[in-house]
Design a protein around this motif. Structure first.
Motif, PDB file in Angstrom:
ATOM      1  N   PHE A 153       2.471  13.295  -0.387  1.00  0.00           N
ATOM      2  CA  PHE A 153       2.939  14.088  -1.521  1.00  0.00           C
ATOM      3  C   PHE A 153       2.393  13.517  -2.829  1.00  0.00           C
ATOM      4  N   ASP A 154       2.428  12.196  -2.968  1.00  0.00           N
ATOM      5  CA  ASP A 154       1.920  11.573  -4.187  1.00  0.00           C
ATOM      6  C   ASP A 154       1.609  10.119  -3.892  1.00  0.00           C
ATOM      7  N   ASP A 155       0.738   9.550  -4.723  1.00  0.00           N
ATOM      8  CA  ASP A 155       0.491   8.118  -4.666  1.00  0.00           C
ATOM      9  C   ASP A 155       0.634   7.565  -6.075  1.00  0.00           C
ATOM     10  N   GLY A 156       0.731   6.264  -6.174  1.00  0.00           N
ATOM     11  CA  GLY A 156       0.876   5.619  -7.478  1.00  0.00           C
ATOM     12  C   GLY A 156       1.447   4.232  -7.295  1.00  0.00           C
ATOM     13  N   VAL A 157       1.860   3.637  -8.391  1.00  0.00           N
ATOM     14  CA  VAL A 157       2.419   2.293  -8.318  1.00  0.00           C
ATOM     15  C   VAL A 157       3.890   2.337  -8.706  1.00  0.00           C
ATOM     16  N   ILE A 158       4.627   1.382  -8.178  1.00  0.00           N
ATOM     17  CA  ILE A 158       6.034   1.226  -8.517  1.00  0.00           C
ATOM     18  C   ILE A 158       6.247  -0.214  -8.962  1.00  0.00           C
ATOM     19  N   ALA A 159       6.913  -0.390 -10.088  1.00  0.00           N
ATOM     20  CA  ALA A 159       7.197  -1.726 -10.624  1.00  0.00           C
ATOM     21  C   ALA A 159       8.691  -1.990 -10.537  1.00  0.00           C
ATOM     22  N   ARG A 160       9.016  -3.232 -10.235  1.00  0.00           N
ATOM     23  CA  ARG A 160      10.437  -3.610 -10.228  1.00  0.00           C
ATOM     24  C   ARG A 160      10.737  -4.318 -11.538  1.00  0.00           C
ATOM     25  N   LEU A 161      11.531  -3.659 -12.382  1.00  0.00           N
ATOM     26  CA  LEU A 161      11.874  -4.222 -13.683  1.00  0.00           C
ATOM     27  C   LEU A 161      13.016  -5.218 -13.579  1.00  0.00           C
ATOM     28  N   ALA A 162      13.924  -4.977 -12.642  1.00  0.00           N
ATOM     29  CA  ALA A 162      15.066  -5.869 -12.410  1.00  0.00           C
ATOM     30  C   ALA A 162      15.541  -5.621 -10.989  1.00  0.00           C
ATOM     31  N   GLU A 163      16.561  -6.357 -10.571  1.00  0.00           N
ATOM     32  CA  GLU A 163      17.050  -6.198  -9.204  1.00  0.00           C
ATOM     33  C   GLU A 163      17.479  -4.766  -8.912  1.00  0.00           C
ATOM     34  N   ASP A 164      18.035  -4.107  -9.927  1.00  0.00           N
ATOM     35  CA  ASP A 164      18.567  -2.759  -9.718  1.00  0.00           C
ATOM     36  C   ASP A 164      17.842  -1.708 -10.541  1.00  0.00           C
ATOM     37  N   ARG A 165      16.575  -1.969 -10.899  1.00  0.00           N
ATOM     38  CA  ARG A 165      15.862  -1.034 -11.779  1.00  0.00           C
ATOM     39  C   ARG A 165      14.376  -1.017 -11.403  1.00  0.00           C
ATOM     40  N   PHE A 166      13.868   0.189 -11.153  1.00  0.00           N
ATOM     41  CA  PHE A 166      12.477   0.371 -10.750  1.00  0.00           C
ATOM     42  C   PHE A 166      11.812   1.403 -11.665  1.00  0.00           C
ATOM     43  N   LEU A 167      10.509   1.237 -11.832  1.00  0.00           N
ATOM     44  CA  LEU A 167       9.725   2.178 -12.633  1.00  0.00           C
ATOM     45  C   LEU A 167       8.631   2.759 -11.750  1.00  0.00           C
ATOM     46  N   ILE A 168       8.696   4.072 -11.520  1.00  0.00           N
ATOM     47  CA  ILE A 168       7.720   4.755 -10.679  1.00  0.00           C
ATOM     48  C   ILE A 168       6.660   5.394 -11.556  1.00  0.00           C
ATOM     49  N   SER A 169       5.408   5.029 -11.317  1.00  0.00           N
ATOM     50  CA  SER A 169       4.277   5.634 -12.034  1.00  0.00           C
ATOM     51  C   SER A 169       3.562   6.562 -11.057  1.00  0.00           C
ATOM     52  N   CYS A 170       3.848   7.852 -11.193  1.00  0.00           N
ATOM     53  CA  CYS A 170       3.263   8.836 -10.276  1.00  0.00           C
ATOM     54  C   CYS A 170       2.137   9.587 -10.974  1.00  0.00           C
ATOM     55  N   SER A 171       1.457  10.442 -10.237  1.00  0.00           N
ATOM     56  CA  SER A 171       0.346  11.207 -10.789  1.00  0.00           C
ATOM     57  C   SER A 171       0.823  12.083 -11.944  1.00  0.00           C
ATOM     58  N   SER A 172      -0.060  12.293 -12.918  1.00  0.00           N
ATOM     59  CA  SER A 172       0.308  13.044 -14.117  1.00  0.00           C
ATOM     60  C   SER A 172       0.802  14.436 -13.784  1.00  0.00           C
ATOM     61  N   SER A 173       0.166  15.096 -12.821  1.00  0.00           N
ATOM     62  CA  SER A 173       0.520  16.479 -12.510  1.00  0.00           C
ATOM     63  C   SER A 173       1.716  16.592 -11.577  1.00  0.00           C
ATOM     64  N   HIS A 174       2.217  15.455 -11.068  1.00  0.00           N
ATOM     65  CA  HIS A 174       3.282  15.500 -10.068  1.00  0.00           C
ATOM     66  C   HIS A 174       4.629  15.017 -10.598  1.00  0.00           C
ATOM     67  N   VAL A 175       4.736  14.786 -11.897  1.00  0.00           N
ATOM     68  CA  VAL A 175       5.956  14.178 -12.421  1.00  0.00           C
ATOM     69  C   VAL A 175       7.176  15.038 -12.106  1.00  0.00           C
ATOM     70  N   ALA A 176       7.095  16.326 -12.409  1.00  0.00           N
ATOM     71  CA  ALA A 176       8.245  17.205 -12.158  1.00  0.00           C
ATOM     72  C   ALA A 176       8.563  17.268 -10.675  1.00  0.00           C
ATOM     73  N   GLY A 177       7.523  17.341  -9.837  1.00  0.00           N
ATOM     74  CA  GLY A 177       7.746  17.413  -8.399  1.00  0.00           C
ATOM     75  C   GLY A 177       8.356  16.140  -7.843  1.00  0.00           C
ATOM     76  N   VAL A 178       7.886  14.996  -8.324  1.00  0.00           N
ATOM     77  CA  VAL A 178       8.438  13.721  -7.853  1.00  0.00           C
ATOM     78  C   VAL A 178       9.885  13.580  -8.293  1.00  0.00           C
ATOM     79  N   GLU A 179      10.167  13.947  -9.538  1.00  0.00           N
ATOM     80  CA  GLU A 179      11.549  13.859 -10.000  1.00  0.00           C
ATOM     81  C   GLU A 179      12.459  14.759  -9.167  1.00  0.00           C
ATOM     82  N   ALA A 180      11.987  15.968  -8.864  1.00  0.00           N
ATOM     83  CA  ALA A 180      12.790  16.882  -8.048  1.00  0.00           C
ATOM     84  C   ALA A 180      13.001  16.309  -6.646  1.00  0.00           C
ATOM     85  N   MET A 181      11.976  15.702  -6.101  1.00  0.00           N
ATOM     86  CA  MET A 181      12.102  15.098  -4.772  1.00  0.00           C
ATOM     87  C   MET A 181      13.115  13.951  -4.798  1.00  0.00           C
TER      88      MET A 181
END
Length: 930
Positions: A647-675
């Motif tokens: 569905f998508d590829d990209g990188v995910i960063a762990r900002l803290a134990e309970d907090r993550f930052l997902i960097s997804c494809s520019s055109s897939h942001v809405a779709g990833v959020e919905a998923m």
């Protein structure tokens, strides 16, 4: 009386005259008329032509049940196709033309097709046009197919409002039962919406002169309307409930007149009452399609609502008790009415384009109009939309609502209660949820169904020209299911969706098979209940409003730098800077490889996932293992669909134990959020996981290339880029603003993604260029970035993947084999198809001729025997860094073919290439840490 218009009666305004044209002739009508009623009042009989044989067609019904009179209508430069004449309100200056007729409905040159009807029976096109090649006939057949003509320019400006609302009770239908139910519920304190497709409420009450609860129909209707509104109920007139869907959702089309676009209501109702009335059934007999043969109820509607007599000398064929009051009213209006019993003998309509009489056995009746009533059929379409079942009532010779969802109710004629007083009592009880016992019905009907083997052409579907013989032919050819019958003969597929044809068709099939009607069953009822304008669905979504173009915070800076702006994944982004030729892209690639490129990566997704269960959640969402990721670190990974496809590829960063930052494809942001939201609410505690899209809050500027570290070091960030390892993230400051620095590369060179609040984007952009320009850095666009990533064999999802690509096709197989925790798509990756040896895998391609750039999309084909495609080129560029063409492709068993020579075909051109690994530049990754 002028023509067939009475001097009094009806709901029209005789004080005003409206002028219009039909098929090139001038006519007049009054406010309150429809196109059909105004033409009938003027004595027009032929208002259309049938679809297949182009036989002349007159009016059958007075509202949505009429299949015959369909017009293209123009008004003040606007034109709409396929407007039913019976439901299109008359407006001064309208110009109408019958569809499927040339030069007009009265004299259609294609009417000669009817002479060949013996050879044009059901399914003839399936049998006739297969040899020697269907494509030889297709252009001509397509020209003849279809009904209306769409003028694209005329409807360019049409938009439709779309409204959302809710209520306790939705009442579909504003006849006697609907009004009674709405009033009872509103006065009981319920939130009520009453919707009716007529501009004037009352339903079939105007067909007779009988009082209702001691009042004349108009006075009674006015009293109900006033009471409903006084109790807080809402009434929507000229509004059709055209579909019922899951979770109490109703779709309503509000017709606001020809000059104004309709409105779509999405209404969520806790209960829905179907009070849509009943339709009059045709009687099947020889030549029953002649203009002048009409529905008895339709004639009563034209008289009661519009003050129009269907004819002067009228014959009536009826098999039920509801015909008597209508016959009496027709006589009172001045018509000569001759009643006949269809059981006297097989009827036959006489005449040509106009009815001249009817033959019933040995009896001949001279008449200009023949009104028929084969019994009442409850309008159960909405009931079936919502999943309600149907029961067969032998007493009423009709299907009536059976078991249904708890939130669905039916009352009045729609429920098979055809007598007025019982219908009112039933409706009020249903609205309040109180028990109600239905008394004995005064309605009497003698079943009168098509008789197989009867002589003459007996029409079942008037618009699509389906006859009783067509049904018999379908049965002989073993199309015994009503669904198969529908598709083979096109019975019930006309604009009226079988409202006049379905009962006769399934009754004929039942008789042919010797089975009871309920055993044959009905076809599937699907929304919309009536044809609705296409603009209703798109609403205001046109032009930029279809998919609003997202704009970069740095757009002014890019334009000032000479950027050629283009749309990429819904964003307006720099394609390159400078002149519009390949040299600009080449220069940017070379600068990025030799010094540094500065790239606006702001559209990359920045979706934060937070909460106590965030770690387990993202570990489930990702194909890769994320649970072991440490704070401050980054991991590349895939998100899959449940079928295992990427569905998508990209990188995910762990900002803290309970907090993550997902960097997804520019055109897939809405779709990833919905998923993410979908899975967050499915099997998880949504109070322990939170998803927040911060993409447009942060602006990201990427610095990539040998000088990237020096450029970032020159910025006062409070962080040392020399100590920042690849795939890690740290936080710093840019002035008084927070700054994130991520060591991530999409080019294969050392790269830093700098993210600041969007309001500081311009300052950061200028600071980076000020530090980088002396070192040879320059801005680069998306086209150069595409070349840089392809040199390294990095993919773009949707470009280098297709609808069958799984992670192991790209060389990422470890999680599939070793990840123990469940993840989205895990089971699908173990299927036989997922493990097939000939799956298409990502490879590189190299051509011998340094001047040949393979066409993107070119097919890789087998070399021996008949050629077939075994793969295709996904990305192809000329690499300035390597000074040769490069390409990526998906190829069957690609990893086993590395080193092989393959053949390619593209638009008749033959090419060849050698299969290589996807990475063409720096396969050891030395440039990443240079």
């Amino acid at each position: 009386m002028s023509g067939r218009r009475l001097s009094q009666g009806g709901l029209i305004d005789r004080s005003r005259l409206l002028r219009f044209r039909f098929d090139g002739r001038d006519f007049t009508g009054h406010p309150g008329d429809t196109l059909a009623s105004a033409l009938l009042a003027s004595g027009v009989r032929v208002m259309g032509r049938s679809f297949k044989y182009h036989r002349p067609r007159g009016l059958w019904g007075a509202w949505f049940d009429d299949p015959n009179a369909v017009f293209n209508v123009r008004l003040r430069g606007d034109e709409l196709p396929n407007c039913p004449a019976t439901t299109t309100a008359l407006v001064d200056g309208m110009q109408a033309r019958a569809v499927n007729a040339w030069p007009n409905a009265e004299n259609d040159l294609k009417g000669g097709l009817d002479l060949f009807h013996r050879w044009l029976g059901a399914g003839f096109y399936y049998k006739t046009f297969m040899w020697p090649d269907w494509h030889l006939f297709e252009p001509s057949i397509r020209k003849m197919a279809g009904l209306g003509a769409v003028d694209g320019k005329a409807i360019d400006g049409y938009v439709a409002d779309q409204l959302h609302d809710d209520c306790d009770l939705l009442v579909a239908g504003g006849g006697a039962a609907g009004l009674a139910a709405a009033r009872a519920a509103a006065e009981a304190g319920y939130s009520v919406v009453l919707a009716d497709d007529h501009p004037t409420l009352g339903g079939s009450l105007y067909q007779g002169d009988e009082p209702i609860e001691g009042e004349e129909p108009q006075a009674w209707v006015a009293a109900q309307v006033a009471a409903i509104r006084a109790a807080g109920g809402r009434i929507l007139t000229s509004t059709t409930v055209f579909g019922l869907y899951d979770h109490g959702l109703a779709a309503l089309a509000e017709d606001r007149g020809f000059a104004r676009a309709p409105r779509l209501w999405r209404l969520r109702a806790r209960r829905t009452l179907v009070a849509t009335g009943a339709m009059d059934r045709p009687i099947t007999f020889a030549d029953n399609d002649r203009p002048g043969v009409m529905s008895l109820q339709g004639a009563a509607e034209f008289l009661g609502r519009y003050g129009v007599l269907a004819g002067q000398r009228i014959a009536v064929l009826s098999n039920n008790s509801h015909s008597a009051p209508i016959v009496a009213r027709l006589r009172a209006a001045g018509a000569e009415v001759i009643e006949a019993d269809p059981a006297e003998g097989a009827p036959r309509a006489l005449g040509g384009k106009r009815l001249s009489g009817v033959q019933i056995g040995a009896r001949k009746i001279d008449c200009d109009t023949l009104l028929v009533s084969g019994g009442l059929t409850p309008t159960v379409h909405l009931w079936r939309h919502a999943g309600g079942k149907l029961d067969w009532s032998a007493e009423k010779a009709a299907f009536v609502p059976g078991a249904g969802p708890d939130h669905m109710l039916a009352a009045g004629a729609a429920n098979g209660t055809f007598d007025l007083d019982p219908a009112l009592a039933e409706a009020r009880a249903a609205a309040l949820g109180t028990p109600h016992a239905t008394g004995a019905s005064g309605y009497r009907v003698r079943p009168l169904w098509p008789q197989p083997g009867s002589k003459g052409r007996q029409w079942i579907d008037f618009q699509h020209d389906v006859t009783l013989k067509d049904v018999e032919l379908a049965a002989r050819e073993n199309y015994v299911s009503v669904e198969h019958l529908k598709r083979y003969t096109t019975l019930g597929m006309a604009a009226d969706q079988g409202k006049t044809a379905n009962m006769a068709g399934l009754a004929a099939m039942a008789a042919i098979q010797g089975r009871p009607i309920p055993e044959v069953g009905t076809t599937t009822f699907r929304p919309p209940f009536v044809p609705v304008p296409m603009e209703l669905y798109h609403g205001t979504r046109r032009g930029q409003a279809v998919n609003p173009l997202k704009r970069l915070e740095l757009e002014p800076q890019h334009r000032a730098a000479g950027a050629a702006m283009g749309e990429y994944g819904g964003w307006l982004r720099p394609a390159w800077y400078g002149p519009e030729d390949q040299s600009a892209i080449t220069a940017e690639v070379q600068a990025a490889r030799q010094a540094a490129g500065v790239f606006d990566g702001s559209p990359l997704g920045k979706i934060e996932v937070m909460g106590p269960d965030a770690a387990a959640f993202v570990n489930f969402i990702y194909y890769n293992t994320i649970a072991t990721l440490e704070p401050g670190h980054i991991r590349y990974g895939f998100m899959l669909r449940e079928n295992g496809l990427i569905f998508d590829d990209g990188v995910i960063a762990r900002l803290a134990e309970d907090r993550f930052l997902i960097s997804c494809s520019s055109s897939h942001v809405a779709g990833v959020e919905a998923m993410l939201e979908s899975w967050r609410q499915d099997g998880n505690d949504p109070d322990r996981i939170f998803v927040h899209d911060t993409t447009q809050h942060w602006a990201t500027i990427t610095v990539t290339g040998p000088q990237a570290r020096a450029i970032v070091a020159a910025l006062d960030t409070g962080a040392d880029p020399a100590t920042l390892a690849h795939m890690t993230l740290t936080e710093g400051r840019f002035g008084d603003s927070p700054l994130r620095i991520a060591r991530v590369s999409f080019t294969g060179d050392a790269s830093f993604e700098l993210s600041v609040p969007a309001s500081r984007a311009a300052d950061l952009w200028q600071a980076v260029l000020a530090a980088g320009t002396p070192l040879g850095a320059r801005p680069i666009g998306l086209e150069a970035m595409s070349v840089l990533r392809a040199e390294k064999g990095f993919i773009m999802v949707g470009k280098d993947t297709d609808g069958e690509t799984m992670p192991h096709d790209l060389g990422f197989d470890v999680p599939r084999r070793k990840k123990k925790a469940a993840f989205v798509g895990d089971r699908a990756l173990q299927t036989e198809a997922a493990n097939a040896a000939d799956r298409r895998q990502l490879v590189g391609l190299r051509v011998a001729d340094s001047g040949t750039v393979l066409p993107t999309g070119a097919h890789i084909v087998t070399g021996d025997g008949p050629q077939r495609s075994i793969g295709f080129v996904t990305s192809s560029y000329f690499s300035p860094t390597l000074d040769r063409p490069i390409a990526l492709a998906l190829l069957e068993s690609g990893q086993q073919r590395i080193g092989d020579r393959v053949q390619l075909r593209h638009l008749g051109q033959s090419l060849s290439a050698t299969v290589t690994a996807p990475c063409a530049l720096d396969p050891e990754g030395e440039r990443l840490n240079a």
